[in-house]
Write an enzyme that holds these catalytic residues in place. Sequence first.
Site, PDB file in Angstrom:
ATOM      1  N   THR A  76      34.245  38.292  41.768  1.00 33.21           N
ATOM      2  CA  THR A  76      32.885  37.860  42.153  1.00 33.21           C
ATOM      3  C   THR A  76      32.112  38.971  42.866  1.00 33.21           C
ATOM      4  O   THR A  76      30.929  39.199  42.581  1.00 33.21           O
ATOM      5  CB  THR A  76      32.980  36.615  43.064  1.00 33.21           C
ATOM      6  OG1 THR A  76      33.722  35.617  42.353  1.00 33.21           O
ATOM      7  CG2 THR A  76      31.619  36.080  43.418  1.00 33.21           C
ATOM      8  N   ASP A 130      43.033  38.563  32.138  1.00 35.06           N
ATOM      9  CA  ASP A 130      43.095  37.656  33.292  1.00 35.06           C
ATOM     10  C   ASP A 130      42.878  36.195  32.877  1.00 35.06           C
ATOM     11  O   ASP A 130      41.998  35.904  32.052  1.00 35.06           O
ATOM     12  CB  ASP A 130      42.006  38.096  34.288  1.00 35.06           C
ATOM     13  CG  ASP A 130      42.336  37.699  35.710  1.00 35.06           C
ATOM     14  OD1 ASP A 130      43.529  37.594  36.035  1.00 35.06           O
ATOM     15  OD2 ASP A 130      41.390  37.505  36.506  1.00 35.06           O
TER      16      ASP A 130
HETATM   17  P1  13P Z   1      37.119  36.332  43.196  1.00 31.16           P
HETATM   18  O1  13P Z   1      36.199  35.648  42.256  1.00 31.16           O
HETATM   19  O2  13P Z   1      37.226  35.640  44.515  1.00 31.16           O
HETATM   20  O3  13P Z   1      36.791  37.772  43.371  1.00 31.16           O
HETATM   21  O4  13P Z   1      38.589  36.227  42.561  1.00 31.16           O
HETATM   22  C1  13P Z   1      38.934  37.009  41.471  1.00 31.16           C
HETATM   23  C2  13P Z   1      40.217  36.606  40.847  1.00 31.16           C
HETATM   24  O5  13P Z   1      41.114  36.082  41.473  1.00 31.16           O
HETATM   25  C3  13P Z   1      40.369  36.899  39.413  1.00 31.16           C
HETATM   26  O6  13P Z   1      41.561  36.455  38.889  1.00 31.16           O
END
Ligand code: 13P
Length: 292
Positions: free
Chosen positions: A240, A82
Amino acid sequence: MAIVSAKEMLFKASKQKYAVGAFNITSLVQMEAIIEAAVEKNTPVIIQTSVTPTKFLKAEVVVAIFKALAQSVNIPVCLHLDHCTDVEFCKKCADLGYTNIMFDGSHLNFEENVKRTREVSDYCHQIGDISVEGELGTVSGVEDQIKVAEDDAQLCDPDKSLEFVERSGIDLFGPAIGTAHGIYQTENPVIDFERLGKIFQKLNQPLIQTPLVVHGGTGLSEPVVRNLIEKGGAKYNVSTNLKYILMDSTFEYISAHPKEYDPGKMDKHVKMATKQRIEYWIDLLGSTGMAM
Ligand code: 13P
């Protein structure tokens, strides 16, 4: 059947209007919890690591454990890198066995973003069935220590999205539409559903070609989540929320058992808490029962 690239999995989700959960992990207990929950819910699932945990855990170790877990189950599972801003690290993870790679060039100008994303796409497509995700516009908030202020974040221009996708050669597209990484500072964040719908039309009508990714999945209300899927979101990223579950459940266990010193029991508690939360997301995203 178990280990697949995301493209095919997300074609089906796009067509049938549900989303596949893409869950960021920082620990291997979370990886086990996600796969177990997905098996119980009979759903496809994507495990993601951002660059810092990938380096900390070591990409080789993440891939080896992912393979050991995923090969023993009968649901489609992907391993996704990611928000990587480093072309060479993208290539390294593709070589090691990640099934999807996100090159995040959203901080670059359009031409540079196209150029570097294209390099990653060409490499991944040449070495195997590896999907590549790209981003246009910037998602605000904090992901993997990368902070983007709200004023720096710009939304994705739908007219540019088709050009970006065609020239960069990507398989999955993450447009900035007003969602943010981390905790929302306001109860009602302004999400541009119409923009997402327009981008979906441009890229995926009449035929689904490039499934769309929703970043910043934590903290949105259930109607907002459903609307994002209705407008075309097929991969839904959650990071998160899982960090909070991991830390809160660890703290909870230690507070309740201050003298126990049995980490296995604590891991079990954390795994159960994570699993329950993943099951919640899977149901909300509508992917329950969609493994086949
Ligand atoms: P959050 O931190 O809002 O869960 O987003 C995760 C995300 O988009 C990882 O690429």
